[in-house]
Design a protein around this motif. Structure first.
Motif, PDB file in Angstrom:
ATOM      1  N   LEU A   1       0.891  -1.191  -0.046  1.00 45.68           N
ATOM      2  CA  LEU A   1      -0.087  -0.025  -0.133  1.00 45.68           C
ATOM      3  C   LEU A   1       0.685   1.360   0.013  1.00 45.68           C
ATOM      4  CD1 LEU A   1      -2.662  -0.973   2.713  1.00 45.68           C
ATOM      5  CD2 LEU A   1      -2.804  -1.351   0.234  1.00 45.68           C
ATOM      6  N   GLY A   2       1.877   1.211  -0.047  1.00 49.59           N
ATOM      7  CA  GLY A   2       2.872   2.434   0.014  1.00 49.59           C
ATOM      8  C   GLY A   2       2.941   3.272   1.114  1.00 49.59           C
ATOM      9  N   ALA A   3       2.792   2.540   2.318  1.00 48.54           N
ATOM     10  CA  ALA A   3       2.606   3.076   3.690  1.00 48.54           C
ATOM     11  C   ALA A   3       3.878   3.117   4.417  1.00 48.54           C
ATOM     12  CB  ALA A   3       1.300   2.777   4.360  1.00 48.54           C
ATOM     13  N   ALA A   4       3.997   3.575   5.573  1.00 48.90           N
ATOM     14  CA  ALA A   4       5.038   3.186   6.412  1.00 48.90           C
ATOM     15  C   ALA A   4       4.952   2.373   7.464  1.00 48.90           C
ATOM     16  CB  ALA A   4       5.466   4.354   6.998  1.00 48.90           C
ATOM     17  N   ALA A   5       5.878   1.582   7.936  1.00 47.34           N
ATOM     18  CA  ALA A   5       5.764   0.653   9.068  1.00 47.34           C
ATOM     19  C   ALA A   5       4.755   1.244  10.370  1.00 47.34           C
ATOM     20  CB  ALA A   5       6.888   0.065   9.623  1.00 47.34           C
ATOM     21  N   GLY A   6       3.860   0.709  10.972  1.00 48.47           N
ATOM     22  CA  GLY A   6       3.270   1.342  11.909  1.00 48.47           C
ATOM     23  C   GLY A   6       1.997   1.908  11.667  1.00 48.47           C
ATOM     24  N   GLU A   7       1.589   1.923  10.282  1.00 50.91           N
ATOM     25  CA  GLU A   7       0.420   2.576   9.850  1.00 50.91           C
ATOM     26  C   GLU A   7      -0.699   1.848   9.463  1.00 50.91           C
ATOM     27  OE1 GLU A   7       1.975   6.790   8.169  1.00 50.91           O
ATOM     28  OE2 GLU A   7       2.288   5.368   6.781  1.00 50.91           O
ATOM     29  N   VAL A   8      -0.285   0.339   9.423  1.00 51.03           N
ATOM     30  CA  VAL A   8      -1.458  -0.527   9.252  1.00 51.03           C
ATOM     31  C   VAL A   8      -1.650  -1.398  10.092  1.00 51.03           C
ATOM     32  CG1 VAL A   8      -2.323  -2.090   7.435  1.00 51.03           C
ATOM     33  CG2 VAL A   8      -1.377   0.132   6.719  1.00 51.03           C
ATOM     34  N   ALA A   9      -2.923  -2.274  10.274  1.00 46.91           N
ATOM     35  CA  ALA A   9      -3.162  -3.215  11.320  1.00 46.91           C
ATOM     36  C   ALA A   9      -4.304  -4.054  10.637  1.00 46.91           C
ATOM     37  CB  ALA A   9      -3.488  -2.714  12.665  1.00 46.91           C
TER      38      ALA A   9
END
Ligand SMILES: *Cc1c(COP(=O)(O)O)cnc(C)c1O
Length: 422
Positions: free
Chosen positions: A90-98
């Motif tokens: 998703l092109g997100a940083a670590a710690g941004e998705v759960a």
């Protein structure tokens, strides 16, 4: 690259398969019936070859032998698998998705949190062709909070017009929430451009990525996305009812409060404190005990998609749907089956939709003929060639069979009344 230039020849599709860098991934999923052509990976992805053994090990080892001690690892699972999805897909940083709950429940949690962040704003904007559960969840939330749900009209085939969206957003809007890829037609909106329209008025944006995660490129950080949710059982191949994911941009996390105050969102969970004090991180969007076994399947599916690579999957999805559209224009349009999906590959996801007055009967007959597609009201047949495991010859053969079927009129023998699940 391809030896044959006439796309109406099967050798053309075969040439595309020969040149396909992802071709080997077909062996990484279970194909129980090699004769069947499966074009419904956008409803339920195929079973990855490793998932059954991983689940078996999780059941007998982690649960059967490890018992409650396995919680030491399980407690990190939702964010560990979330990081895999966020950073790789998703092109997100670590710690941004759960990983948590269902898409519907996550949408409720994040939409309510967005309203709470803007108590002076009373409007949620969405579109009238958004996925049903999204519209229902938002309507319920708006009614409970005494807010306005402002519903923008969207063409069921062409998708949302950005001028119409722009006209609906003003300084009373707390949240704009839309699907990235439309479930019916496959029309795709521009995340960055729509996000800018919302941000220009100080509203937050919440994307539903159910039909795009794992099939088109999604760049949450680069497009300035605030919030997102999505399914794992479609292109991510996590299995029926597998938990969904949610994304909250890191700088928003501490300020957002979700409405379901469960102990899996609590800061010092096992101190069993008197009051709710949400964890400062993405963990605050958790609620109750997660679906641990199903999350192993989410991890297997997400790993496979990550290994294939979202950019390569997106390129193949565009090529598969391009071939489908070219053949449909050539062979199906004269029979009254009309392509309604946007023709610009940058404006669609990985499925195509055909309109015909007898689409439901055609769909039943097609499935009977060994090509699994699905029907969506009104009068629409969806073909979803999942780029991870669908071959170009599958698309070719499916359209040949569809042409033969509709030309023969055999579909007229099928019931015109839709069943409970279509
Ligand atoms: C499939 C899908 C859903 C499904 O939500 P669940 O809560 O998993 O049933 C939601 N939104 C969109 C856009 C979908 O395509």
């Amino acid at each position: 690259m391809v030896g044959v230039s006439d796309h109406t020849e099967r050798r053309y599709a075969q040439g595309l398969d020969d040149a396909d860098v992802l071709a080997g991934f077909r062996d990484r999923v279970v194909i129980a019936d090699p004769e069947q052509i499966y074009l419904d990976g956008n409803s339920l992805g195929r079973l990855p070859a490793t998932t059954a053994t991983r689940l078996q090990a999780a059941v007998t080892g982690d649960w059967g032998r490890g018992l409650v001690g396995s919680w030491q690892g399980w407690v990190e699972q939702a964010t560990r698998v979330g990081d895999l999805i966020g950073t790789e897909l998703l092109g997100a940083a670590a710690g941004e998705v759960a990983v948590s709950d269902s898409t519907s429940v996550n949408l409720y949690k994040l939409a309510a949190a967005a309203l709470g962040a803007h108590p002076d704003r009373r409007v949620i904007v969405t579109d009238d062709d958004n996925f049903p559960t999204d519209r229902y969840v938002l309507a319920g939330l708006a009614e409970q909070r005494g807010c306005e749900l402002r519903v923008v009209h969207s063409d069921i085939d062409g998708g949302l017009d950005s001028d119409d969206l722009s006209a609906a957003i003003d300084d009373d809007v707390a949240l704009v929430t839309l699907s990235h890829v439309a479930y019916r037609s496959g029309a795709r909106i521009d995340l960055a451009a729509c996000g800018e329209l919302a941000h220009a008025h100080g509203a937050l944006v919440l994307w539903d990525l159910s039909h795009s995660a794992g099939s088109v490129s999604v760049e949450l950080s680069a497009t300035g996305a605030d919030l997102a949710v999505g399914c794992t059982y479609k292109y991510l191949c996590a299995g029926p009812g597998a938990p969904a994911f949610l994304y909250v941009r890191s700088d928003l996390q501490a300020a957002l409060r979700q409405p379901i105050w469960g102990w899996f969102g609590q800061s010092a969970q096992f101190e069993m404190g008197a009051g709710y004090d949400p964890h400062p991180s993405i963990r605050r969007f958790g609620v109750g005990t997660p679906s641990v076994l199903a999350t192993y399947a989410v991890e297997e599916g997400a790993r496979l998609i990550a290994e294939a690579g979202v950019d390569r999957l997106a390129a193949k999805g565009a090529a598969l749907t391009t071939l489908a559209i070219e053949l449909a224009d050539e062979w199906l349009a004269p029979l009254g089956l009309r392509v309604v999906t946007p023709r610009d590959p940058g404006r669609r996801g990985a499925h195509i939709t055909l309109q015909h007055p007898a689409a439901w009967q055609i769909c039943q007959a097609l499935v009977h003929d060994g090509v699994v597609a699905d029907y969506r009201t009104p009068q629409r047949l969806r073909l979803g060639p999942a780029p991870l495991y669908t071959r170009f010859v599958d698309v070719y053969d499916a359209i040949v069979r569809l042409r033969e079927l509709v030309a023969s009129g055999r579909h007229a023998r099928y019931d015109a009344e839709p069943t409970r699940v279509t």
